[in-house]
Design a protein around this motif. Structure first.
Motif, PDB file in Angstrom:
ATOM      1  N   PRO A 144      -3.454   0.471   7.232  1.00 52.13           N
ATOM      2  CA  PRO A 144      -3.132   1.393   8.325  1.00 52.13           C
ATOM      3  C   PRO A 144      -1.632   1.472   8.557  1.00 52.13           C
ATOM      4  O   PRO A 144      -0.892   0.529   8.256  1.00 52.13           O
ATOM      5  N   GLY A 145      -1.169   2.600   9.095  1.00 53.49           N
ATOM      6  CA  GLY A 145       0.229   2.740   9.463  1.00 53.49           C
ATOM      7  C   GLY A 145       0.985   3.727   8.586  1.00 53.49           C
ATOM      8  O   GLY A 145       0.690   3.875   7.395  1.00 53.49           O
ATOM      9  N   LEU A 146       1.951   4.386   9.184  1.00 53.40           N
ATOM     10  CA  LEU A 146       2.736   5.416   8.491  1.00 53.40           C
ATOM     11  C   LEU A 146       3.410   4.935   7.206  1.00 53.40           C
ATOM     12  O   LEU A 146       3.447   5.678   6.222  1.00 53.40           O
ATOM     13  N   PRO A 147       3.969   3.713   7.157  1.00 55.65           N
ATOM     14  CA  PRO A 147       4.655   3.291   5.929  1.00 55.65           C
ATOM     15  C   PRO A 147       3.757   3.268   4.693  1.00 55.65           C
ATOM     16  O   PRO A 147       4.251   3.324   3.565  1.00 55.65           O
ATOM     17  N   TYR A 148       2.437   3.182   4.905  1.00 61.95           N
ATOM     18  CA  TYR A 148       1.507   3.060   3.784  1.00 61.95           C
ATOM     19  C   TYR A 148       0.871   4.386   3.377  1.00 61.95           C
ATOM     20  O   TYR A 148       0.181   4.449   2.356  1.00 61.95           O
ATOM     21  N   GLU A 149       1.077   5.418   4.162  1.00 58.77           N
ATOM     22  CA  GLU A 149       0.457   6.705   3.847  1.00 58.77           C
ATOM     23  C   GLU A 149       0.959   7.244   2.508  1.00 58.77           C
ATOM     24  O   GLU A 149       2.153   7.238   2.237  1.00 58.77           O
ATOM     25  N   GLY A 150       0.019   7.699   1.686  1.00 50.23           N
ATOM     26  CA  GLY A 150       0.379   8.286   0.404  1.00 50.23           C
ATOM     27  C   GLY A 150       0.733   7.300  -0.687  1.00 50.23           C
ATOM     28  O   GLY A 150       1.134   7.697  -1.785  1.00 50.23           O
ATOM     29  N   THR A 151       0.569   6.001  -0.425  1.00 45.90           N
ATOM     30  CA  THR A 151       0.868   5.002  -1.456  1.00 45.90           C
ATOM     31  C   THR A 151      -0.338   4.828  -2.387  1.00 45.90           C
ATOM     32  O   THR A 151      -1.453   5.243  -2.077  1.00 45.90           O
TER      33      THR A 151
END
Length: 203
Positions: free
Chosen positions: A10-17
């Motif tokens: 969860p969390g923005l830094p992990y989006e699209g990884t």
């Protein structure tokens, strides 16, 4: 009823990884079937809907990858599903080419910490799974850095095609066509690999 769980962080830094492709497939399914995945239950974001006449729970565990099993165990217990037949787990695989799928009925974690956690909490390695290829780690890369990295523009296009195939695979699996889905999507990967080998020889 089926629980269809996509793994990620969860969390923005992990989006699209690369490590969050499970979440991305859940989003693709939700878009296709107009399911809102915004209700919190058992440390997951979930949404209820119907796919091919079957009741489904779409789930994105919010425990972080290494603790995915805690959320999955809680959901399985609450909804009283048969984990071996009514749970589908979707996650990234570095041993497959970008966007390729591989469907399995059981198996080891293969070094994937999310699957390790699920096997530990369920007490079995027998559950349906869809592996989504994110490409092999380059030799000089650290694995953690690689899976937490983002796709290139070309890879993103390949992944979008993979997500579309994953939605179709889910449709077949909840319809009871698991063997057919394995034949359809696992064989394509083999054909693509064989074709690639032939092209390499010709060049």
């Amino acid at each position: 009823m089926f629980i269809i769980a996509g793994l990620g962080n969860p969390g923005l830094p992990y989006e699209g990884t690369r490590h969050n492709v499970g979440f991305d497939v859940i989003d693709a399914i939700a878009d296709e079937y107009n399911i809102s995945v915004d209700y919190r239950k058992n440390r997951a974001l979930i949404g209820k809907g119907i796919i091919e006449g079957q009741k489904v729970i779409l789930a994105k565990p919010q425990t972080y990858m290494n603790l995915s099993g805690e959320s999955i165990r809680g959901l399985a217990d609450y909804y009283k599903i048969d984990e071996e037949a009514e749970l589908i787990v979707i996650y990234d695989d570095v041993s497959l080419d970008v966007g390729q799928l591989r469907i399995r009925k059981k198996g080891s974690a293969g070094g994937h910490n999310g699957i390790k956690s699920i096997i530990s909490h369920l007490g079995t390695d027998v559950f349906l799974r869809i592996k989504v290829g994110v490409g092999e780690k380059p030799k000089k890369y650290d694995l953690a850095d690689y899976v937490l990295g983002h796709f290139s523009k070309e890879e993103r296009q390949q992944m979008e095609e993979g997500y579309h195939r994953a939605v179709k695979a889910v449709e077949m699996m909840v319809s009871g066509e698991i063997e057919a889905a394995m034949n359809e999507f696992n064989r394509k990967a083999k054909k693509d690999a064989a074709r690639s080998g032939e092209e390499t020889k010709r060049s």
